[in-house]
Design a protein around this motif. Structure first.
Motif, PDB file in Angstrom:
ATOM      1  N   HIS A  64       0.836  -1.195   0.000  1.00  0.00           N
ATOM      2  CA  HIS A  64       0.000   0.000   0.000  1.00  0.00           C
ATOM      3  C   HIS A  64       0.877   1.254   0.000  1.00  0.00           C
ATOM      4  CE1 HIS A  64      -3.723   2.220   0.683  1.00  0.00           C
ATOM      5  NE2 HIS A  64      -3.052   2.957   1.558  1.00  0.00           N
ATOM      6  N   ALA A  65       0.502   2.235  -0.811  1.00  0.00           N
ATOM      7  CA  ALA A  65       1.265   3.480  -0.897  1.00  0.00           C
ATOM      8  C   ALA A  65       0.315   4.670  -0.821  1.00  0.00           C
ATOM      9  CB  ALA A  65       2.060   3.525  -2.198  1.00  0.00           C
ATOM     10  N   SER A  66       0.884   5.838  -0.547  1.00  0.00           N
ATOM     11  CA  SER A  66       0.091   7.059  -0.493  1.00  0.00           C
ATOM     12  C   SER A  66       0.847   8.170  -1.204  1.00  0.00           C
ATOM     13  CB  SER A  66      -0.222   7.464   0.946  1.00  0.00           C
ATOM     14  OG  SER A  66       0.976   7.725   1.664  1.00  0.00           O
ATOM     15  N   LEU A  67       0.088   9.069  -1.805  1.00  0.00           N
ATOM     16  CA  LEU A  67       0.657  10.226  -2.490  1.00  0.00           C
ATOM     17  C   LEU A  67      -0.084  11.482  -2.048  1.00  0.00           C
ATOM     18  CD1 LEU A  67       0.963   8.961  -6.200  1.00  0.00           C
ATOM     19  CD2 LEU A  67       2.817   9.186  -4.540  1.00  0.00           C
ATOM     20  N   LYS A  68       0.648  12.583  -1.964  1.00  0.00           N
ATOM     21  CA  LYS A  68       0.032  13.892  -1.763  1.00  0.00           C
ATOM     22  C   LYS A  68       0.167  14.668  -3.063  1.00  0.00           C
ATOM     23  CE  LYS A  68       0.407  14.434   3.239  1.00  0.00           C
ATOM     24  NZ  LYS A  68       0.902  15.282   4.353  1.00  0.00           N
ATOM     25  N   GLY A  88     -13.291   5.576  -6.860  1.00  0.00           N
ATOM     26  CA  GLY A  88     -12.506   4.516  -6.236  1.00  0.00           C
ATOM     27  C   GLY A  88     -11.399   3.951  -7.106  1.00  0.00           C
ATOM     28  N   GLU A  89     -10.978   4.705  -8.136  1.00  0.00           N
ATOM     29  CA  GLU A  89      -9.940   4.188  -9.021  1.00  0.00           C
ATOM     30  C   GLU A  89      -8.580   4.128  -8.339  1.00  0.00           C
ATOM     31  OE1 GLU A  89     -10.768   2.764 -11.634  1.00  0.00           O
ATOM     32  OE2 GLU A  89     -12.771   3.547 -11.975  1.00  0.00           O
ATOM     33  N   PHE A  90      -8.290   5.045  -7.428  1.00  0.00           N
ATOM     34  CA  PHE A  90      -7.033   4.975  -6.679  1.00  0.00           C
ATOM     35  C   PHE A  90      -7.034   3.759  -5.753  1.00  0.00           C
ATOM     36  CE2 PHE A  90      -7.022   9.798  -7.173  1.00  0.00           C
ATOM     37  CZ  PHE A  90      -6.115   9.772  -8.223  1.00  0.00           C
ATOM     38  N   ALA A  91      -8.181   3.527  -5.127  1.00  0.00           N
ATOM     39  CA  ALA A  91      -8.282   2.382  -4.217  1.00  0.00           C
ATOM     40  C   ALA A  91      -8.024   1.071  -4.950  1.00  0.00           C
ATOM     41  CB  ALA A  91      -9.653   2.366  -3.557  1.00  0.00           C
ATOM     42  N   LEU A  95      -3.735   2.450  -3.597  1.00  0.00           N
ATOM     43  CA  LEU A  95      -3.085   3.748  -3.484  1.00  0.00           C
ATOM     44  C   LEU A  95      -4.024   4.742  -2.812  1.00  0.00           C
ATOM     45  CD1 LEU A  95      -0.596   5.525  -4.456  1.00  0.00           C
ATOM     46  CD2 LEU A  95      -1.987   6.046  -6.474  1.00  0.00           C
ATOM     47  N   ASP A  96      -3.522   5.479  -1.839  1.00  0.00           N
ATOM     48  CA  ASP A  96      -4.251   6.585  -1.221  1.00  0.00           C
ATOM     49  C   ASP A  96      -3.737   7.892  -1.809  1.00  0.00           C
ATOM     50  OD1 ASP A  96      -5.969   5.262   0.479  1.00  0.00           O
ATOM     51  OD2 ASP A  96      -4.571   5.265   2.160  1.00  0.00           O
ATOM     52  N   VAL A  97      -4.638   8.801  -2.135  1.00  0.00           N
ATOM     53  CA  VAL A  97      -4.252  10.109  -2.654  1.00  0.00           C
ATOM     54  C   VAL A  97      -4.908  11.189  -1.810  1.00  0.00           C
ATOM     55  CG1 VAL A  97      -4.410  11.710  -4.600  1.00  0.00           C
ATOM     56  CG2 VAL A  97      -3.876   9.301  -5.012  1.00  0.00           C
ATOM     57  N   THR A  98      -4.107  12.126  -1.331  1.00  0.00           N
ATOM     58  CA  THR A  98      -4.584  13.271  -0.566  1.00  0.00           C
ATOM     59  C   THR A  98      -4.287  14.530  -1.364  1.00  0.00           C
ATOM     60  OG1 THR A  98      -4.109  12.153   1.535  1.00  0.00           O
ATOM     61  CG2 THR A  98      -4.402  14.549   1.601  1.00  0.00           C
ATOM     62  N   PHE A  99      -5.276  15.418  -1.495  1.00  0.00           N
ATOM     63  CA  PHE A  99      -5.090  16.650  -2.248  1.00  0.00           C
ATOM     64  C   PHE A  99      -4.742  17.799  -1.303  1.00  0.00           C
ATOM     65  CE2 PHE A  99      -7.963  14.122  -4.927  1.00  0.00           C
ATOM     66  CZ  PHE A  99      -7.207  14.095  -6.094  1.00  0.00           C
ATOM     67  N   VAL A 100      -3.768  18.592  -1.704  1.00  0.00           N
ATOM     68  CA  VAL A 100      -3.321  19.763  -0.944  1.00  0.00           C
ATOM     69  C   VAL A 100      -3.564  20.992  -1.817  1.00  0.00           C
ATOM     70  CG1 VAL A 100      -1.374  20.920   0.152  1.00  0.00           C
ATOM     71  CG2 VAL A 100      -1.551  18.410   0.234  1.00  0.00           C
ATOM     72  N   VAL A 273       3.193   5.437 -11.485  1.00  0.00           N
ATOM     73  CA  VAL A 273       2.508   4.754 -12.585  1.00  0.00           C
ATOM     74  C   VAL A 273       1.086   4.394 -12.166  1.00  0.00           C
ATOM     75  CG1 VAL A 273       2.484   2.694 -14.040  1.00  0.00           C
ATOM     76  CG2 VAL A 273       4.639   3.889 -13.615  1.00  0.00           C
ATOM     77  N   ALA A 274       0.915   3.947 -10.924  1.00  0.00           N
ATOM     78  CA  ALA A 274      -0.422   3.601 -10.425  1.00  0.00           C
ATOM     79  C   ALA A 274      -1.329   4.829 -10.438  1.00  0.00           C
ATOM     80  CB  ALA A 274      -0.316   3.025  -9.018  1.00  0.00           C
ATOM     81  N   PHE A 275      -0.789   5.975 -10.053  1.00  0.00           N
ATOM     82  CA  PHE A 275      -1.572   7.219 -10.062  1.00  0.00           C
ATOM     83  C   PHE A 275      -2.094   7.510 -11.471  1.00  0.00           C
ATOM     84  CE2 PHE A 275      -1.696  11.849 -10.759  1.00  0.00           C
ATOM     85  CZ  PHE A 275      -2.562  12.245  -9.752  1.00  0.00           C
TER      86      PHE A 275
END
Length: 367
Positions: A64-68, A88-91, A95-100, A273-275
Motif C-alpha cells: 500500500h502506498a500514499s501520495l500527496k 474509487g480508481e485509486f483504491a 493507493l491513497d491520494v490526498t489533495f493539498v 505509474v499507479a496514479f
C-alpha cells in the motif's frame, strides 16, 4: 508519501520577478544518479495515452502506498484526479491520494521540500528557473488540448473571424489578460498572435484582471479592444460584440499538467505509474467524448468542484490529453524571454531536460 527517503530540498525566495530558486539547491550525488532514469521526453510513434473504458486495468501495488497531490484550486481540468478519487480508481491500485490546495509557487516549493509528491500547475517560468538551478523537477503529464472556445477574443470593430483579422492591428490596442500577462502560460495565444503581427509585447497595452467575469464585461461594454478568455466566461459575451481571433494554444504544444521530481520517477515510480493508471482509466471510462451529456458523471463532478451541472455545461467538454509535445518547452520559454526578469539568466532548458512521459506511457501500457 515518500518524504522520509528524499535527500534534496528546494530553496525558494520570493522576488519581484516571481519565485526564484537559488543555486544552493543543487541535487546530491544520489539525486544526480536518479535523474533521467528511464526518461522518455517524446511520445514514441504508435503509442497512445488514451484507450477504451475500464482501461488500463488496475494493477494493485504489492505494498500500500500514499501520495500527496498539490492543486491550486478545484477546476474541471483536474477532474481526472478528483473523479478517480470519487469512483474509487485509486483504491483499486492500492493507493491513497490526498489533495493539498495552495498557490502554484507554494505547491512547487512544497514539492521540493518533500511534503508533496505531484503538483498540478501551468508550466510557469518558475518551473524553468527551478530546473536551471539544479532542482530535479520534471513535467510528467499534460492535461488537455486547447479548449475550442478559449483564446484571444477581439472586438468586431477589428474583424469578424480569425481568417480576416490582421494581427498587426494589435498595436496600441488595450487587451485584457489574466494576472501575470505574458509571464503566465495561459497567455500563450496572445503572445502567438503578437508575433504573427510582427509586433513586440511592448506594442500592446495589456490590462490584467483578477476578476475574469469583469474582463468579459469590459469587452462587452467596449472598454477593452480584446481579451484572453475561456469557458465559462466566453458564454457571457454578447452576440456580435467579439470574435475568436486566436486559439488558446496550438495542438502542437501543452501549457499545463502534472509536475514531479525524479524521486517519484525513480525509486517510487510504481506509485507514480499507479496514479496515472487511475487517471487514464478515469478519462477513458467517464471523461471521453462529450461527457457533459452524462448526467451521473456531471453530478459527481459538480459536487467535487462545488458548482452546478448547469454551470459546467455552459462550456464544452474538456479534450483531456496527457501528452506534452516537445515544442511546449521552446515555445513557452520564448514567451517568457519576452518579459524582462521572468526567466533567470542561463542556457535555455531543452525539452529532454524537463519532459518525462515515462509514467503516463507505462500506465497506458498497463505496466
Amino acid at each position: 508519501m515518500f518524504g522520509k527517503s528524499r535527500a534534496r530540498t528546494m530553496c525558494a525566495a520570493v522576488m519581484a520577478a516571481g519565485l526564484a530558486f537559488t543555486s544552493a539547491c543543487a541535487p546530491s550525488t544520489q539525486q544526480t544518479q536518479a535523474t533521467d532514469a528511464k526518461q522518455v521526453s517524446v511520445l514514441p510513434a504508435g503509442v497512445s495515452l488514451s484507450g477504451t473504458p475500464d482501461t488500463p486495468a488496475a494493477k494493485p501495488l504489492a505494498q500500500h502506498a500514499s501520495l500527496k497531490v498539490g492543486i491550486p484550486s478545484k477546476l474541471e481540468l483536474e477532474a481526472p484526479a478528483l473523479l478517480a478519487q470519487t469512483y474509487g480508481e485509486f483504491a483499486k491500485e492500492n493507493l491513497d491520494v490526498t489533495f493539498v490546495t495552495d498557490t502554484v509557487p507554494n505547491l512547487l516549493t512544497l514539492l521540493g521540500q518533500n511534503k508533496i509528491d505531484l503538483v498540478y500547475a501551468g508550466a510557469q517560468a518558475l518551473v524553468f528557473n527551478a530546473l536551471r538551478h539544479g532542482v530535479p523537477i520534471r513535467w510528467v503529464s499534460g492535461v488537455a488540448s486547447s479548449s475550442p472556445d478559449s483564446g484571444v477574443y477581439m472586438s468586431t470593430k477589428y474583424g469578424t473571424s480569425a481568417s480576416d483579422f490582421n494581427p498587426a492591428l494589435l498595436k496600441g490596442k488595450n487587451i485584457g489578460v489574466n494576472p501575470g500577462g505574458l509571464a503566465a502560460p495561459s497567455e500563450y495565444g496572445l503572445y502567438d498572435l503578437i508575433t504573427k503581427g510582427d509586433l513586440s509585447p511592448s506594442d500592446v497595452r495589456m490590462t490584467p484582471f483578477s476578476d475574469i467575469a469583469a474582463m468579459a464585461q469590459a469587452l462587452n461594454n467596449g472598454s477593452l479592444d480584446g481579451a484572453t478568455l475561456g469557458a465559462p466566461f466566453t458564454a457571457s459575451l454578447k452576440p456580435g460584440v467579439a470574435f475568436q481571433a486566436q486559439a488558446g494554444y496550438p495542438a502542437s504544444m501543452q501549457i499545463a499538467g502534472y509536475f514531479a521530481t525524479t524521486e517519484l520517477l525513480g525509486a517510487h515510480r510504481d506509485a507514480g505509474v499507479a496514479f496515472f493508471r487511475a487517471l487514464e482509466r478515469t478519462v477513458n471510462t467517464y471523461l471521453s467524448g462529450d461527457y457533459h451529456q452524462n448526467t451521473e458523471v456531471m453530478t459527481k463532478m459538480a459536487q467535487q468542484l462545488g458548482t452546478t451541472v448547469e454551470t459546467l455545461r455552459v462550456a464544452a467538454s474538456v479534450p483531456f490529453d496527457f501528452n506534452v509535445p516537445a515544442q511546449s518547452v521552446d515555445s513557452l520559454q520564448k514567451m517568457y524571454q519576452s518579459v524582462p526578469g521572468t526567466l533567470q539568466v542561463g542556457n535555455p532548458v531543452k525539452p529532454g531536460e524537463l519532459i518525462d512521459l515515462s509514467l503516463v506511457i507505462d500506465a497506458a501500457q498497463g505496466k
